[in-house]
Motif scaffolding. Sequence first.
Motif, PDB file in Angstrom:
ATOM      1  N   PHE A 151       0.840  -1.192   0.000  1.00  0.00           N
ATOM      2  CA  PHE A 151       0.000   0.000   0.000  1.00  0.00           C
ATOM      3  C   PHE A 151       0.876   1.243   0.000  1.00  0.00           C
ATOM      4  O   PHE A 151       1.860   1.330   0.737  1.00  0.00           O
ATOM      5  N   GLU A 152       0.488   2.225  -0.820  1.00  0.00           N
ATOM      6  CA  GLU A 152       1.267   3.446  -0.954  1.00  0.00           C
ATOM      7  C   GLU A 152       0.337   4.660  -1.022  1.00  0.00           C
ATOM      8  O   GLU A 152      -0.815   4.540  -1.442  1.00  0.00           O
ATOM      9  N   LYS A 153       0.868   5.804  -0.638  1.00  0.00           N
ATOM     10  CA  LYS A 153       0.107   7.040  -0.772  1.00  0.00           C
ATOM     11  C   LYS A 153       0.186   7.530  -2.198  1.00  0.00           C
ATOM     12  O   LYS A 153       1.078   7.149  -2.969  1.00  0.00           O
ATOM     13  N   GLU A 154      -0.766   8.383  -2.557  1.00  0.00           N
ATOM     14  CA  GLU A 154      -0.791   8.996  -3.875  1.00  0.00           C
ATOM     15  C   GLU A 154      -0.846  10.512  -3.724  1.00  0.00           C
ATOM     16  O   GLU A 154      -0.798  11.043  -2.623  1.00  0.00           O
ATOM     17  N   LEU A 155      -0.966  11.190  -4.870  1.00  0.00           N
ATOM     18  CA  LEU A 155      -0.953  12.655  -4.862  1.00  0.00           C
ATOM     19  C   LEU A 155      -2.045  13.229  -3.976  1.00  0.00           C
ATOM     20  O   LEU A 155      -1.848  14.240  -3.311  1.00  0.00           O
ATOM     21  N   TYR A 156      -3.206  12.567  -3.945  1.00  0.00           N
ATOM     22  CA  TYR A 156      -4.348  13.105  -3.204  1.00  0.00           C
ATOM     23  C   TYR A 156      -4.672  12.249  -1.989  1.00  0.00           C
ATOM     24  O   TYR A 156      -4.541  11.012  -2.006  1.00  0.00           O
ATOM     25  N   GLY A 157      -5.133  12.912  -0.949  1.00  0.00           N
ATOM     26  CA  GLY A 157      -5.462  12.225   0.286  1.00  0.00           C
ATOM     27  C   GLY A 157      -6.666  11.317   0.173  1.00  0.00           C
ATOM     28  O   GLY A 157      -6.884  10.463   1.038  1.00  0.00           O
ATOM     29  N   GLN A 158      -7.459  11.466  -0.881  1.00  0.00           N
ATOM     30  CA  GLN A 158      -8.648  10.623  -1.082  1.00  0.00           C
ATOM     31  C   GLN A 158      -8.330   9.342  -1.849  1.00  0.00           C
ATOM     32  O   GLN A 158      -9.235   8.594  -2.198  1.00  0.00           O
ATOM     33  N   MET A 159      -7.052   9.064  -2.082  1.00  0.00           N
ATOM     34  CA  MET A 159      -6.658   7.897  -2.871  1.00  0.00           C
ATOM     35  C   MET A 159      -5.746   6.980  -2.075  1.00  0.00           C
ATOM     36  O   MET A 159      -4.964   7.435  -1.234  1.00  0.00           O
ATOM     37  N   VAL A 169     -16.197  16.780  -5.381  1.00  0.00           N
ATOM     38  CA  VAL A 169     -15.077  16.629  -4.453  1.00  0.00           C
ATOM     39  C   VAL A 169     -14.071  17.739  -4.691  1.00  0.00           C
ATOM     40  O   VAL A 169     -13.884  18.208  -5.815  1.00  0.00           O
ATOM     41  N   SER A 170     -13.453  18.180  -3.611  1.00  0.00           N
ATOM     42  CA  SER A 170     -12.320  19.099  -3.677  1.00  0.00           C
ATOM     43  C   SER A 170     -11.091  18.327  -3.217  1.00  0.00           C
ATOM     44  O   SER A 170     -10.896  18.134  -2.013  1.00  0.00           O
ATOM     45  N   PRO A 171     -10.263  17.846  -4.140  1.00  0.00           N
ATOM     46  CA  PRO A 171      -9.148  16.980  -3.760  1.00  0.00           C
ATOM     47  C   PRO A 171      -8.171  17.663  -2.813  1.00  0.00           C
ATOM     48  O   PRO A 171      -7.928  18.876  -2.900  1.00  0.00           O
ATOM     49  N   SER A 172      -7.617  16.864  -1.921  1.00  0.00           N
ATOM     50  CA  SER A 172      -6.642  17.334  -0.945  1.00  0.00           C
ATOM     51  C   SER A 172      -5.259  16.849  -1.362  1.00  0.00           C
ATOM     52  O   SER A 172      -4.978  15.647  -1.318  1.00  0.00           O
ATOM     53  N   VAL A 173      -4.396  17.778  -1.784  1.00  0.00           N
ATOM     54  CA  VAL A 173      -3.045  17.417  -2.221  1.00  0.00           C
ATOM     55  C   VAL A 173      -2.230  17.005  -0.999  1.00  0.00           C
ATOM     56  O   VAL A 173      -2.246  17.669   0.033  1.00  0.00           O
ATOM     57  N   GLY A 174      -1.521  15.895  -1.134  1.00  0.00           N
ATOM     58  CA  GLY A 174      -0.734  15.370  -0.028  1.00  0.00           C
ATOM     59  C   GLY A 174       0.434  16.272   0.337  1.00  0.00           C
ATOM     60  O   GLY A 174       0.879  17.111  -0.443  1.00  0.00           O
ATOM     61  N   LYS A 175       0.927  16.056   1.535  1.00  0.00           N
ATOM     62  CA  LYS A 175       2.092  16.801   2.006  1.00  0.00           C
ATOM     63  C   LYS A 175       3.352  16.222   1.382  1.00  0.00           C
ATOM     64  O   LYS A 175       3.370  15.128   0.856  1.00  0.00           O
ATOM     65  N   GLY A 176       4.424  16.979   1.472  1.00  0.00           N
ATOM     66  CA  GLY A 176       5.686  16.542   0.888  1.00  0.00           C
ATOM     67  C   GLY A 176       6.098  17.469  -0.238  1.00  0.00           C
ATOM     68  O   GLY A 176       5.258  18.018  -0.951  1.00  0.00           O
ATOM     69  N   TYR A 203       4.805  16.635  -3.986  1.00  0.00           N
ATOM     70  CA  TYR A 203       3.405  16.945  -4.254  1.00  0.00           C
ATOM     71  C   TYR A 203       3.160  18.448  -4.224  1.00  0.00           C
ATOM     72  O   TYR A 203       2.378  18.982  -5.027  1.00  0.00           O
ATOM     73  N   GLN A 204       3.821  19.152  -3.339  1.00  0.00           N
ATOM     74  CA  GLN A 204       3.642  20.599  -3.287  1.00  0.00           C
ATOM     75  C   GLN A 204       4.227  21.276  -4.531  1.00  0.00           C
ATOM     76  O   GLN A 204       3.668  22.245  -5.030  1.00  0.00           O
ATOM     77  N   TRP A 205       5.343  20.746  -5.031  1.00  0.00           N
ATOM     78  CA  TRP A 205       5.912  21.271  -6.279  1.00  0.00           C
ATOM     79  C   TRP A 205       4.912  21.113  -7.412  1.00  0.00           C
ATOM     80  O   TRP A 205       4.713  22.035  -8.215  1.00  0.00           O
TER      81      TRP A 205
END
Length: 362
Positions: free
Chosen positions: A41-49, A95-102, A105-107
């Motif tokens: 399991f891995e994180k993605e660009l958005y917190g909803q994924m 939905v308003s996607p939530s961009v992950g931290k890091g 992703y911020q770039w």
Amino acid sequence: MRTVGVEEELLLVDPETGEPRALSAAVLARATHDGADEGVFEKELYGQMLEFATHPQADMADLGAEIVRCRREAARHAGEIGCTVAALATSPLPVSPSVGKGSRYQWMAEQYGLPAQEQLVCGCHVHVCVDSDEEGVAVLDRIRPWLSVLAALSSNSPFWQGKDTAYASYRSRVWPRWPSAGPTEVFGSAERYHRLVADMVASGVILDEGMIYFDARLSQTYPTVEIRVADVCLHASTAVLVALLARGLVETAARDWRAGRAPADHSVSLLRLAAWRAARSGLTEELLHPVTMRRLPAETVVGALLEHVGDALADTGDLDHARTGCARLLDGGTGAQVQRDLLERTGSLREVVTGCARHTQE
């Protein structure tokens, strides 16, 4: 026999309201606490994924079992923090996607602006092993016209921000807003492929090689060709079908290359038209035939794909499976049709999401 691995991106949703929830960090923490396989399991660009990746498998039954297990494990971890997973390539509800931290992703959020703030889409990526970069690029050159058929078979994103888009795969219309996404020209050699990738990174428009979002590419991490055109499939059986067809395409292309058969010289412009046609109608109307690039009934074009990869599938024992799976989708509809049928029966996009969450875990 070539091994195959699958990466799936799942949507995290509220089990009652169907609304996407930005809880990926919490789900990943729960999975780690519960001792989930490292790297599954891995994180993605958005917190909803939430993304998972299978191990490489040679047997399609083993691959299917692992996809089912990973989906159920994802649902279990999500359920422990009050949400669930749905194999939906776009959210039917607003939905308003939530961009992950890091920093990465911020770039992306700063560099790409509004598309990066909107582009919550879930795909299915299939990795098929190759012997070398040279073989891999030869495969990329030869599978290009057939990828639109895989996209049609996997279509599972008819809704966007609470509206019916009139497309079977709207994800594939949103995805090309990334600057490196889409079909590619014929490369001709591994050296030319790597030179182009290096030039794209050097341009500064993308951050690194991981942001090469071609429809199919050489994997940065594994000795594989990575095929990236599919929506995440509503049913695990469809994901397996896409994976075995992808392996058939790779093996067929490698055999053609070794036999000295040149790739089709279709332009990127024609490939974009084929991709649009597949996204628009899925399997319900016509597709562009990968050889002639002319419109024909979807059933005819899917039949052409099965004929094209028939020898390779017969050699791995997958031909009957492929025929049965394609017939099931042509008769019963893709994930996009299942979603529209749910809306017609219930009148509620919330019921579409919760119904699809149940399909995801079956």
